[in-house]
Scaffold this active site. Structure first.
Site, PDB file in Angstrom:
ATOM      1  N   GLU A  50       0.791  -1.236   0.000  1.00  0.00           N
ATOM      2  CA  GLU A  50       0.000   0.000   0.000  1.00  0.00           C
ATOM      3  C   GLU A  50       0.825   1.290   0.000  1.00  0.00           C
ATOM      4  O   GLU A  50       0.311   2.330  -0.372  1.00  0.00           O
ATOM      5  CB  GLU A  50      -0.907   0.029   1.237  1.00  0.00           C
ATOM      6  CG  GLU A  50      -2.219  -0.661   1.013  1.00  0.00           C
ATOM      7  CD  GLU A  50      -3.185  -0.449   2.171  1.00  0.00           C
ATOM      8  OE1 GLU A  50      -2.702  -0.159   3.286  1.00  0.00           O
ATOM      9  OE2 GLU A  50      -4.385  -0.587   1.950  1.00  0.00           O
TER      10      GLU A  50
ATOM     11  N   ASP B  40      11.450   2.932  26.412  1.00  0.00           N
ATOM     12  CA  ASP B  40      10.190   3.163  27.124  1.00  0.00           C
ATOM     13  C   ASP B  40      10.380   4.360  28.049  1.00  0.00           C
ATOM     14  O   ASP B  40      11.413   4.479  28.709  1.00  0.00           O
ATOM     15  CB  ASP B  40       9.824   1.939  27.983  1.00  0.00           C
ATOM     16  CG  ASP B  40       9.409   0.760  27.115  1.00  0.00           C
ATOM     17  OD1 ASP B  40       9.171   0.961  25.916  1.00  0.00           O
ATOM     18  OD2 ASP B  40       9.324  -0.362  27.656  1.00  0.00           O
TER      19      ASP B  40
ATOM     20  N   GLY C 101     -19.917   9.496  20.896  1.00  0.00           N
ATOM     21  CA  GLY C 101     -20.160   8.198  20.278  1.00  0.00           C
ATOM     22  C   GLY C 101     -21.424   8.212  19.434  1.00  0.00           C
ATOM     23  O   GLY C 101     -22.159   9.197  19.410  1.00  0.00           O
TER      24      GLY C 101
ATOM     25  N   CYS D 203     -19.951  15.952  23.789  1.00  0.00           N
ATOM     26  CA  CYS D 203     -20.819  15.666  22.642  1.00  0.00           C
ATOM     27  C   CYS D 203     -21.943  14.730  23.052  1.00  0.00           C
ATOM     28  O   CYS D 203     -22.911  15.177  23.666  1.00  0.00           O
ATOM     29  CB  CYS D 203     -19.982  15.140  21.478  1.00  0.00           C
ATOM     30  SG  CYS D 203     -20.790  15.396  19.899  1.00  0.00           S
TER      31      CYS D 203
ATOM     32  N   HIS E 142     -16.115  19.036  20.910  1.00  0.00           N
ATOM     33  CA  HIS E 142     -15.071  18.100  21.357  1.00  0.00           C
ATOM     34  C   HIS E 142     -13.832  18.902  21.757  1.00  0.00           C
ATOM     35  O   HIS E 142     -12.860  18.960  20.995  1.00  0.00           O
ATOM     36  CB  HIS E 142     -14.710  17.127  20.235  1.00  0.00           C
ATOM     37  CG  HIS E 142     -15.760  16.110  19.965  1.00  0.00           C
ATOM     38  ND1 HIS E 142     -15.897  14.961  20.706  1.00  0.00           N
ATOM     39  CD2 HIS E 142     -16.751  16.084  19.046  1.00  0.00           C
ATOM     40  CE1 HIS E 142     -16.910  14.259  20.247  1.00  0.00           C
ATOM     41  NE2 HIS E 142     -17.457  14.919  19.240  1.00  0.00           N
TER      42      HIS E 142
ATOM     43  N   GLU F 227     -11.523  18.189  23.572  1.00  0.00           N
ATOM     44  CA  GLU F 227     -10.317  17.348  23.641  1.00  0.00           C
ATOM     45  C   GLU F 227      -9.501  17.448  22.356  1.00  0.00           C
ATOM     46  O   GLU F 227      -8.287  17.227  22.362  1.00  0.00           O
ATOM     47  CB  GLU F 227     -10.690  15.887  23.933  1.00  0.00           C
ATOM     48  CG  GLU F 227     -11.401  15.116  22.820  1.00  0.00           C
ATOM     49  CD  GLU F 227     -12.915  15.302  22.810  1.00  0.00           C
ATOM     50  OE1 GLU F 227     -13.398  16.298  23.404  1.00  0.00           O
ATOM     51  OE2 GLU F 227     -13.613  14.473  22.196  1.00  0.00           O
TER      52      GLU F 227
HETATM   53  N1  GLN Z   1     -24.270  10.636  17.953  1.00  0.00           N
HETATM   54  C1  GLN Z   1     -24.345  12.000  18.375  1.00  0.00           C
HETATM   55  C2  GLN Z   1     -24.600  12.931  17.203  1.00  0.00           C
HETATM   56  O1  GLN Z   1     -24.364  12.580  16.068  1.00  0.00           O
HETATM   57  C3  GLN Z   1     -23.101  12.408  19.113  1.00  0.00           C
HETATM   58  C4  GLN Z   1     -21.883  12.451  18.242  1.00  0.00           C
HETATM   59  C5  GLN Z   1     -20.589  12.524  18.994  1.00  0.00           C
HETATM   60  O2  GLN Z   1     -20.537  12.236  20.201  1.00  0.00           O
HETATM   61  N2  GLN Z   1     -19.513  12.836  18.315  1.00  0.00           N
HETATM   62  O3  GLN Z   1     -25.011  14.047  17.382  1.00  0.00           O
END
Ligand code: GLN
Length: 544
Positions: A154, A242, A359, A386, A512, A514
């Site tokens: 690849e 390490d 998520g 989120c 987000h 983070e």
């Molecule tokens: N699933 C939720 C949305 O699409 C949250 C997305 C996320 O946490 N990045 O709004």
């Protein structure tokens, strides 16, 4: 003043993945930036996806999002965390992007009459892109990380392009390799590294430096052997042992003079190092390794078997811990274990802060809601990211405002109370790739007496986003009346961006944060959580 021509460093891994090529690349960026050179990364990924946006975190780890809304490989997170610069999507070159560009050029007739080939067309496309970035960004040095390992099908055309580039430009090649040490033999073995090296030599590339991942320090005889096989001086064999934290690696490299050797190999103009910047980096690293305070943080999510899915969250906590001079002992909690009121809450007995992560999909969301309720009722500092903010709103709606069965329409399209619903802009979206609400978005924090305002110390902030659902405005009044604070919205006030509990420390953000946290610029909300967790720990300790 004479402008310097851009120089290039190419980082190639051999033998296996997981050696930390991203960290090595980032440490090189960090070192050169200490001298004030304008350095930027480029990442090559051989897969045929256009970008990472449609990839499952189980397969590929976290999808990293840049300000310009590109969805890129998680290595970009490492680069930004070390370099403290906002990067752009053109620095991510994938097989998918290259092949789609070549095919569309061919269809337009750009190669009319010719047979379109890997060499020179694809390799030419690669060099053109890299030089285009060098020019448009005015980079002194581009550090190019080649994804995969030498010998993969690849990435071989990319490696060939780099070989060709070295014929006309100043290029330093770095081979990252692995030196195993078998306990039974008690000796470092160089044979695997020699085999990797041979593959690179076959590709026409003699590395200028060999960086060796080892568990301990390289012995002199290991260095001598590798130098001999690599046609190199012993000093060009670099230790990558390490370490207690990966942020020590630039310092470890500098102890070996790797920075100076790279500068001289590339013929970069002489500059002195910014010793204040180095000292401040050292102090931040010191506070990671031996912090004065203590705190235990639980990260709750649904991809817990693969920690790479939450790489940015974990690193943001480390940055915040360094800022708060506090340890941040992380435990990982799979939320599915808390669905349907099950779950062992005693695991949170010593927890000083809870983070519910982002998520997609219903699995584990009831468990998140239960854990958020527990945090609110027990006064454990809480940060929702989120999905973690969306579930915080649902929990508050159900248990405080009395909206029985409230949910996100992502998980229950029949619910009477869609406290979280699809963004208007998402209603007609059919394609999956690159179509979420993405990238840096401005947001205002109207309430001076809020966790958000106190954390950021500013009324205007910008954070990165990646989502399709939002806080449903029809519930703004009712939830505000029930005490929930809306402490941040988009500038036009149309979208809710931050919510807070009226008591204790509990905040959720649709963004987000983070993704923007760096060791030298920790995310304000994470620092606020680390401070709250540190205090929680002190209070809990005094009760014991
Ligand atoms: N699933 C939720 C949305 O699409 C949250 C997305 C996320 O946490 N990045 O709004």
């Amino acid at each position: 003043m004479l402008t310097m021509q851009t120089k290039y460093i190419v980082v190639l891994g051999s033998l296996m993945s997981g050696l930390g090529k991203g960290v090595v690349t980032s440490s090189i960026l960090r070192m050169l930036d200490f001298y004030g050179y304008k350095v930027l990364p480029i990442k090559f990924d051989g897969y045929l996806n256009y970008d990472c946006g449609t990839m499952n975190p189980y397969q590929h780890g976290e999808v990293f999002v840049l300000d310009d809304s590109s969805e890129v490989d998680m290595d970009f997170g490492i680069y930004e965390r070390f370099l403290n610069k906002d990067l752009t999507g053109d620095m991510s070159i994938t097989g998918g992007k290259l092949f789609s560009a070549i095919t569309s050029k061919e269809r337009k007739g750009d190669y009319l009459g010719g047979t379109v080939q890997i060499i020179p067309h694809l390799t030419g496309e690669i060099m053109g892109r890299i030089e285009g970035i060098a020019k448009s960004k005015g980079a002194d040095v581009l550090v190019i990380e080649v994804g995969g390992t030498v010998g993969d099908l690849e990435n071989n055309y990319f490696i060939e392009a780099m070989r060709q580039m070295s014929l006309k430009r100043d290029v330093a090649f770095i081979n990252l390799t692995y030196i195993p040490e078998l306990a039974a033999v008690g000796e470092q073995k160089t044979k695997p590294a020699q085999i990797g090296l041979r593959l690179l030599l076959q590709a026409g590339i003699n590395p200028d430096f060999i960086v060796c991942r080892t568990s301990t320090k390289l012995t002199d005889s290991t260095k001598e052997k590798l130098a001999l096989f690599g046609n190199l001086e012993k000093s060009a064999i670099i230790d990558d042992p390490d370490l207690p934290t990966l942020y020590s690696l630039p310092l470890k490299f500098m102890e070996q003079g790797f920075d100076k050797m790279l500068i001289s190999k590339l013929g970069l103009e002489g500059r002195s190092i910014d010793s204040e910047k180095v000292a401040s980096w050292k102090e931040r690293v010191r506070r990671i390794i031996s912090p004065k305070h203590d705190a235990n943080i639980a990260i709750v999510g649904k991809y817990m078997t693969l920690r790479d899915s939450y790489a940015s969250v974990k690193e943001a906590i480390i940055h915040a811990g360094s800022a708060a001079d506090s340890s941040v002992n992380v435990s990982w909690v799979e939320s599915t274990g808390f669905d349907d009121g099950k779950g062992d809450y005693s695991i949170f007995t010593n927890t000083d802060g809870i983070i519910v992560t982002g998520g997609f999909g219903k699995r584990g969301t009831e468990g998140m809601i239960n854990i958020i309720r527990y945090a609110r009722e027990k006064g454990i500092p809480y940060l929702g990211l989120c999905l973690g903010m969306q579930m915080m709103a649902v929990e508050y709606a159900r248990h405080v405002a009395g909206f029985v069965g409230a949910n996100s329409s992502e998980f229950d399209s029949n619910t009477k109370h869609r406290v979280i619903s699809l963004l208007d802009s998402q209603k007609r979206v059919t394609n999956k790739g690159g179509t979420m609400r993405l990238g840096a978005q401005e947001c205002v924090l109207p309430l001076k007496d809020s966790i958000a305002y106190r954390a950021y110390g500013s009324q205007k902030v910008s954070e990165r986003h990646r989502h399709r659902y939002e806080f449903n405005n029809s519930y703004r009044d009712a939830l505000t009346k029930a005490g929930l604070k809306i402490s941040g919205t988009t500038a036009d006030s149309k979208l809710v961006e931050f919510i807070e509990w009226p008591y204790g420390f509990g905040i959720g953000t649709q963004s987000h944060p983070e993704l923007k946290s760096r060791l030298e610029a920790p995310a304000p909300l994470f620092v606020a959580l680390a401070d709250a967790a540190k205090e929680h720990h002190l209070r809990n300790d005094s009760r014991r």
